[in-house]
Write an enzyme that holds these catalytic residues in place. Structure first.
Site, mmCIF file in Angstrom:
data_model
loop_
_atom_site.group_PDB
_atom_site.id
_atom_site.type_symbol
_atom_site.label_atom_id
_atom_site.label_comp_id
_atom_site.label_asym_id
_atom_site.label_seq_id
_atom_site.Cartn_x
_atom_site.Cartn_y
_atom_site.Cartn_z
ATOM 1 N N ASN A 1 5.755 7.422 -5.563
ATOM 2 C CA ASN A 1 5.968 6.692 -4.310
ATOM 3 C C ASN A 1 7.366 6.921 -3.699
ATOM 4 O O ASN A 1 7.603 6.581 -2.536
ATOM 5 C CB ASN A 1 5.716 5.183 -4.490
ATOM 6 C CG ASN A 1 4.244 4.820 -4.645
ATOM 7 O OD1 ASN A 1 3.893 3.862 -5.346
ATOM 8 N ND2 ASN A 1 3.358 5.560 -3.998
ATOM 9 N N ASP B 1 -3.934 -1.256 -3.956
ATOM 10 C CA ASP B 1 -3.906 -0.182 -2.957
ATOM 11 C C ASP B 1 -4.496 -0.644 -1.624
ATOM 12 O O ASP B 1 -5.363 -1.515 -1.588
ATOM 13 C CB ASP B 1 -4.692 1.021 -3.494
ATOM 14 C CG ASP B 1 -4.336 2.313 -2.773
ATOM 15 O OD1 ASP B 1 -3.316 2.341 -2.055
ATOM 16 O OD2 ASP B 1 -5.080 3.301 -2.924
HETATM 17 C C1 IPE Z 1 -0.986 3.943 -6.336
HETATM 18 O O1 IPE Z 1 -1.269 3.930 -4.988
HETATM 19 C C2 IPE Z 1 0.361 3.334 -6.603
HETATM 20 C C3 IPE Z 1 0.460 1.882 -6.390
HETATM 21 C C4 IPE Z 1 -0.497 1.093 -5.999
HETATM 22 C C5 IPE Z 1 1.739 1.316 -6.661
HETATM 23 P P1 IPE Z 1 -0.957 5.184 -4.045
HETATM 24 O O2 IPE Z 1 -1.384 4.793 -2.691
HETATM 25 O O3 IPE Z 1 0.451 5.596 -4.213
HETATM 26 O O4 IPE Z 1 -1.892 6.300 -4.674
HETATM 27 P P2 IPE Z 1 -2.461 7.641 -4.018
HETATM 28 O O5 IPE Z 1 -1.286 8.388 -3.460
HETATM 29 O O6 IPE Z 1 -3.423 7.258 -2.958
HETATM 30 O O7 IPE Z 1 -3.132 8.341 -5.147
HETATM 31 C C1 IPE Z 2 -0.293 0.201 -2.055
HETATM 32 O O1 IPE Z 2 -0.683 0.291 -0.721
HETATM 33 C C2 IPE Z 2 1.137 -0.278 -2.211
HETATM 34 C C3 IPE Z 2 2.045 0.714 -2.804
HETATM 35 C C4 IPE Z 2 1.755 1.912 -3.189
HETATM 36 C C5 IPE Z 2 3.435 0.293 -2.945
HETATM 37 P P1 IPE Z 2 -0.424 1.628 0.089
HETATM 38 O O2 IPE Z 2 0.936 1.550 0.704
HETATM 39 O O3 IPE Z 2 -0.660 2.796 -0.771
HETATM 40 O O4 IPE Z 2 -1.523 1.521 1.225
HETATM 41 P P2 IPE Z 2 -2.413 2.706 1.782
HETATM 42 O O5 IPE Z 2 -3.091 3.322 0.600
HETATM 43 O O6 IPE Z 2 -1.486 3.657 2.453
HETATM 44 O O7 IPE Z 2 -3.361 2.043 2.708
HETATM 45 MG MG MG Z 3 -2.306 3.915 -1.190
#
Ligand code: IPE
Ligand code: IPE
Ligand code: MG
Length: 249
Positions: free
Chosen positions: A77, A29
């Site tokens: 996502n 994340d």
């Molecule tokens: C969790 O991260 C999913 C992945 C890392 C693939 P998200 O960024 O989607 O999670 P939330 O929305 O902050 O809970």
């Molecule tokens: C995790 O990073 C990657 C995926 C969920 C695919 P994020 O895209 O959630 O990054 P933040 O949380 O918005 O910084």
């Molecule tokens: Mg995230």
């Protein structure tokens, strides 16, 4: 999987080999925030994150950890902007195609978990190819959770089991933890001992709800593109200080 030469090529001396987790899972994340801090579009964070995952896989191999599971895309996502989703799907496809040969050479077994049938056809093709070409590899088991949602996983297991009950193949009383687990996407894979989430967020976000019943959780403040061997070393040190009681005293 060429990585930069690093002083953490071997298992750090303060870590005890016999206390290493067998299976590490990561919620990667913070890509978007990392990119934003650099003044870049979010997708550049995802791009940078690929190399970090590659090095973590390499590191697990170097240090003697036999299974790594990474959360790449959740069932939630899809709610992101269409361009970002499209970029991610194309990125997964391209990286898989580019890395497959090295994974084969490095004896990595690739596995995907999630509702794969809903992914773009071209990506499904790469996924099938990579799993088929690496199925007998044994240096490390590398599982990528793509279009993965734990609740969905549990529901599809329930449906499959209910179907067997209806067909008379199984009695309700026979449904044990072992039988249930055999119907999850992760069938045959031991539960993670350690789950690392980056970017400081303290939640599971629908990842491995059943499998993490007794797994240890470590939160790293590093954003995923900044997660490196030193951070991983820190996570493993913390893990080795924990007392895993499994309900006992
Ligand atoms: C969790 O991260 C999913 C992945 C890392 C693939 P998200 O960024 O989607 O999670 P939330 O929305 O902050 O809970
Ligand atoms: C995790 O990073 C990657 C995926 C969920 C695919 P994020 O895209 O959630 O990054 P933040 O949380 O918005 O910084
Ligand atoms: Mg995230």
């Amino acid at each position: 999987m060429k990585t930069q030469p690093t002083d953490l090529q071997y298992l750090p001396l303060d870590l005890k080999r016999e206390l290493l987790p067998h299976h590490v899972a990561v919620i990667m994340d913070g890509n978007g925030r990392w990119a934003k801090r650099q003044g870049l579009p979010r997708i550049m964070g995802h791009k940078a994150g690929v190399n970090v995952l590659k090095d973590l896989l390499h590191c697990c191999k170097d240090w003697g950890i036999k299974a790594l599971t990474a959360y790449a895309f959740s069932t939630e996502n899809w709610k992101r902007p269409e361009e970002e989703v499209e970029f991610l799907m194309t990125l997964f496809q391209r990286v898989l195609r580019q890395e497959l040969r090295e994974m084969v050479e490095e004896n990595v077994q690739i596995q995907f978990v999630g509702n794969l049938s809903a992914l773009p056809q071209a990506l499904q093709t790469e996924i099938s190819r990579s799993m088929a070409q690496t199925q007998d590899n044994r240096s490390i088991r590398f599982t990528i959770a793509t279009n993965y949602g734990s609740r969905q996983e549990i529901l599809q297991a329930c449906r499959a089991i209910a179907q067997k009950v209806q067909e008379g193949l199984l009695k309700p009383d026979d449904i044990s933890e072992e039988i249930f687990e055999a119907h999850l996407y992760t069938a045959g894979v031991a539960d993670p001992d350690l789950l690392i989430r980056t970017s400081g967020e303290m939640r599971l976000s629908n990842f491995l709800l059943w499998q993490m019943a007794y797994g240890e959780i470590y939160i790293s403040d590093a954003l995923w593109p900044d997660f490196n061997r030193s951070e991983f070393h820190r996570a493993l040190s913390a893990y080795q200080q924990r007392e895993r009681r499994f309900g006992k005293v």
